[in-house]
Enzyme design. Structure first.
Site, PDB file in Angstrom:
ATOM      1  CD  GLU A 282     -10.518  -8.599 -23.776  1.00  0.00           C
ATOM      2  OE1 GLU A 282     -10.468  -9.479 -24.376  1.00  0.00           O
ATOM      3  OE2 GLU A 282      -9.623  -7.656 -23.484  1.00  0.00           O
ATOM      4  CG  HIS A 284      -8.973 -11.664 -20.972  1.00  0.00           C
ATOM      5  ND1 HIS A 284      -8.035 -12.260 -20.220  1.00  0.00           N
ATOM      6  CD2 HIS A 284      -8.564 -11.643 -22.354  1.00  0.00           C
ATOM      7  CE1 HIS A 284      -7.165 -13.012 -21.050  1.00  0.00           C
ATOM      8  NE2 HIS A 284      -7.569 -12.442 -22.533  1.00  0.00           N
TER       9      HIS A 284
END
Length: 486
Positions: A282, A284
């Site tokens: 991810e 983020h």
């Protein structure tokens, strides 16, 4: 005219040859106007200016020289019609992913005499340049973006005791499938060591509600010991078990974090291959594709990932502004309006100037702490504003190309007028995904429940996500070309 900017460049592709380009264009206004009211001022592709002197506009089935348009007050451009702008390219071909900028001046409104354009629409978009040879051969620029939802969005419902089976029924009832993403450590007891009976019940519940498990959120919990971080072998073993659990649940993707060295991910490739589970790291907020750790992973995954290692962009890393719901929550907490405006202005300036977000987070946190009306709470507010809401430009996701395995679509708070979450530039994000041929899921991650007042509890998370999915559904439609079967 900036409210029409997103529709002016009408498609996610344009056609290109050595002779020129053909770009679909919509009127940047709410009504039909004569051609004399429309002034094509500037066109550039990847910074290269194209000469509009001999350009031609095709609209309403007729061709008009752009140079003649100022005198064509007798020809009406119907607002519902898409025009085709043909421009010579001086022998250059602009195939593949390109940045297109078109500036249109509008002599608006036409019931007032204007000697020169009064409104300017400056539209810029990442688009795919398709060769006319590919077009003539029937090639279609399309995407297969599907929608889903992460059960993280409904953490309050799960914490309040809603059963997993009931939550899946509610997801179906609200029409926010078919994709489902689960947080392993939230959804299953003893994850990743899930009992076979629990797996069977979950898979049955998915089938009963016509839902599809598309991702499992795992965690690289290297800090679970109090005496030392997990070592390399322990980390590989921990994540290997999560890959096995993901396969047992029937999902094709395990989401992981960036907090382990690249060699750990490389060591997972054999077990990923064995179970048919790809691993997506991810990205983020406050990270972006420019983050040094992410740049290293991009290089490693490109060179050695063998198609099993990639990324999960989180659209909260590409917001256009700090969500008003977040600011309002901190007003209720007693943060001074001067501090709120100071942090919001600093965030906007950092975004506009493309500053390093992690460095800015530290600097503004310190500044809020030292501010005459600041202090510890102000510093915490500043930190969270820069930590949770990233300002990477959405078109930068295209740099990941086919390393995009899955997408988290952030939802913070919806616009009362029904336009979804306006702090996330969803149109630009979906256009970018489509431009690189992304064929996967965008799963909603609703965060708004974090900032609700106690009297608003429990939140209506399902309804909020359903509203955003309605907006996404329009953006996710594949662009079908005239004369194609798409």
């Amino acid at each position: 005219m900036t409210n029409f900017r997103d529709i002016t460049l009408a498609d996610t592709w344009f056609d290109t040859s050595s002779e020129g380009v053909e770009i679909a264009v919509r009127l940047p206004t709410y009504r039909s106007v004569p051609l004399s009211c429309v002034v094509f001022q500037h066109l550039e592709i990847d910074g290269t200016d194209l000469d509009l002197t001999a350009a031609v506009l095709v609209v309403g089935g007729e061709e008009y020289r752009v140079a003649d348009m100022p005198s064509r007050h007798d020809v009406q451009w119907f607002v519902g019609d898409t025009g085709l702008l043909r421009v010579a390219s001086g022998g250059s071909r602009f195939e593949g992913l390109r940045s297109v900028r078109l500036v249109i001046g509008m002599r608006m409104p036409p019931y007032i005499f204007w000697e020169k354009p009064g409104d300017i629409c400056d539209a810029e978009k990442i688009m795919w340049g398709r060769s006319v040879e590919a077009r003539d051969a029937g090639a279609v620029v399309e995407s297969d973006i599907r929608l889903g939802t992460s059960l993280y969005s409904y953490s309050p419902e799960l914490q309040a005791g809603m059963s997993l089976s009931e939550l899946l029924r509610q997801i179906k009832a609200h029409g926010i499938g078919p994709g489902v993403e689960v947080v392993g450590h939230q959804t299953f007891r003893n994850f990743p060591d899930i009992a076979s009976e629990e797996i069977a019940m979950f898979r049955d519940a998915l089938a009963e509600n016509a839902l599809e498990l598309v991702a499992v959120d795992g965690f690289a919990d290297i800090g679970v010991r109090t005496d030392r971080p997990l070592d390399f072998a322990e980390t590989v073993e921990m994540l290997s078990r999560q890959v096995e659990a993901t396969a047992a649940l029937g999902a094709p993707l395990l989401k992981a974090q960036y907090t382990v060295e690249p060699e750990v991910f490389l060591a997972l490739i054999p077990i990923a291959k064995k179970h048919g589970v790809r691993i997506g790291v991810e990205i983020h907020a406050p990270q972006s594709v420019d983050d040094p750790t992410i740049r290293t992973l991009i290089d490693v995954f490109t060179a050695s990932g063998e198609g099993w290692l990639g990324f999960v962009p989180d659209t909260g890393a590409s917001v256009s502004g700090i969500p008003e719901a977040f600011l309002e929550a901190y007003r209720r907490k007693g943060i001074n309006e001067t501090i709120i405006q100071f942090v919001a202005d600093a965030w906007a300036t950092a975004r506009a100037e493309g500053r390093d977000q992690v460095a800015e987070r530290t600097a503004i946190e310190s500044a809020a702490q030292a501010h005459p009306q600041g202090g510890d709470e102000a510093a915490a507010f500043a930190y969270r504003a820069f930590h949770w809401f990233g300002y990477q430009q959405p078109e930068r996701w295209a740099e990941l190309g086919d390393l995009i395995f899955h997408v988290h679509g952030k939802v913070f708070a919806n616009d009362p007028a029904g336009q979804g979450d306006l702090s996330v530039p969803n149109r630009d994000i979906f256009d970018t995904l489509r431009s690189v041929g992304y064929r996967g899921f965008v799963c909603s991650e609703y965060e708004g429940w974090q900032w609700l007042e106690s009297e608003s509890w429990p939140p209506n998370d399902l309804a909020a996500v359903a509203e955003q999915h309605r907006v996404w559904g329009e953006l996710a439609q594949s662009p079908a070309l005239a004369g194609s079967e798409a």
